[in-house]
Design an enzyme around this catalytic site. Sequence first.
Site, PDB file in Angstrom:
ATOM      1  N   SER A 160      36.836  31.067 -30.017  1.00 24.33           N
ATOM      2  CA  SER A 160      38.028  30.738 -29.231  1.00 24.33           C
ATOM      3  C   SER A 160      38.627  29.441 -29.752  1.00 24.33           C
ATOM      4  O   SER A 160      37.917  28.580 -30.295  1.00 24.33           O
ATOM      5  CB  SER A 160      37.657  30.561 -27.754  1.00 24.33           C
ATOM      6  OG  SER A 160      38.726  30.010 -27.010  1.00 24.33           O
ATOM      7  N   TYR A 173      32.636  26.413 -21.159  1.00 26.37           N
ATOM      8  CA  TYR A 173      33.135  27.466 -22.045  1.00 26.37           C
ATOM      9  C   TYR A 173      33.415  26.902 -23.432  1.00 26.37           C
ATOM     10  O   TYR A 173      33.040  27.489 -24.443  1.00 26.37           O
ATOM     11  CB  TYR A 173      34.404  28.068 -21.448  1.00 26.37           C
ATOM     12  CG  TYR A 173      35.034  29.156 -22.297  1.00 26.37           C
ATOM     13  CD1 TYR A 173      34.517  30.441 -22.297  1.00 26.37           C
ATOM     14  CD2 TYR A 173      36.152  28.890 -23.091  1.00 26.37           C
ATOM     15  CE1 TYR A 173      35.091  31.445 -23.064  1.00 26.37           C
ATOM     16  CE2 TYR A 173      36.732  29.877 -23.860  1.00 26.37           C
ATOM     17  CZ  TYR A 173      36.198  31.159 -23.843  1.00 26.37           C
ATOM     18  OH  TYR A 173      36.769  32.147 -24.615  1.00 26.37           O
TER      19      TYR A 173
END
Length: 290
Positions: A160, A173
């Site tokens: 990501s 995250y």
Amino acid sequence: MVGAARAVGPVVDTAPVVAGARVLVTGAAQGMGALFARRAAQEGARAIALWDVDDEAAMRLAAELSRSGTAVHAVGVDLSRYEEIGVAAARSREQIGDPDIVINNAGIVRGIPFWEHDPVQDIERTMRINALAPMWLTREVLPAMRQDRSRPKRLLNIASAAGTLANPGMSVYAASKWAMIGWSDSLRLELERSDHGHLAVTTFCPSFVSTGMFEGARGPRLTPIMSPEEAVEKAWAGMLAGRLLVTAPWSVKAAMAARGVLPTRAWDLLAGGFLRIHSSMDRFSGHPGA
């Protein structure tokens, strides 16, 4: 349709990558995982293993894709549990054989300040699924992928943009995706140094993708939220070409470059002000009930 990406790095076998291949996809029951599985079936994969904690949804997709003539098997597995990964790997090996392509796609997110995270259900579980599970699974399949040089092999790791830039509201995250990027690129270097040019590792770093996982999040300025189809197309093209790193959209790489040259406080002002990166998670809600 996005054109094939230009390969960078070591020379990789130019034989067909997907046609006749055995493919394993994690988080395969929905979202980008299901799109990866559909793409593999469309391009003539010999067999596909669909790994997902939602085994019923994975079985429905397996039944649908099997009608195309590809052997598709669903495997219910909780990727946060190391012991389940070993069992699932053995089961997939019996069903489809050793995989030629592995797509580490599964991931979870909790968009809250760090001090509100539950140490086990949030922090540990996120790190297990997003960072440790790809390592555990890859460790299971890597020996066979290294040994068999009869066809190109691929590892596609879905990271990501959050793993390249700090952002409020996604500390755990982001940590999990930073870990994946570092591991993925180090593994790539190790394979290159040990003369495993038939096995290419691609790391995909997208910004927000509209799968529902980031429901409520707002794309930073100059960074539109991508559709799952667009994200999968870019990741797939990069994987086929054996590219080392794929970022999308263009602003992700631009932000990485700017963060690399600006002083930290100057970057904070740019990211928190004009680019609106630091406020992108302010209205995050995620999947209902997740």
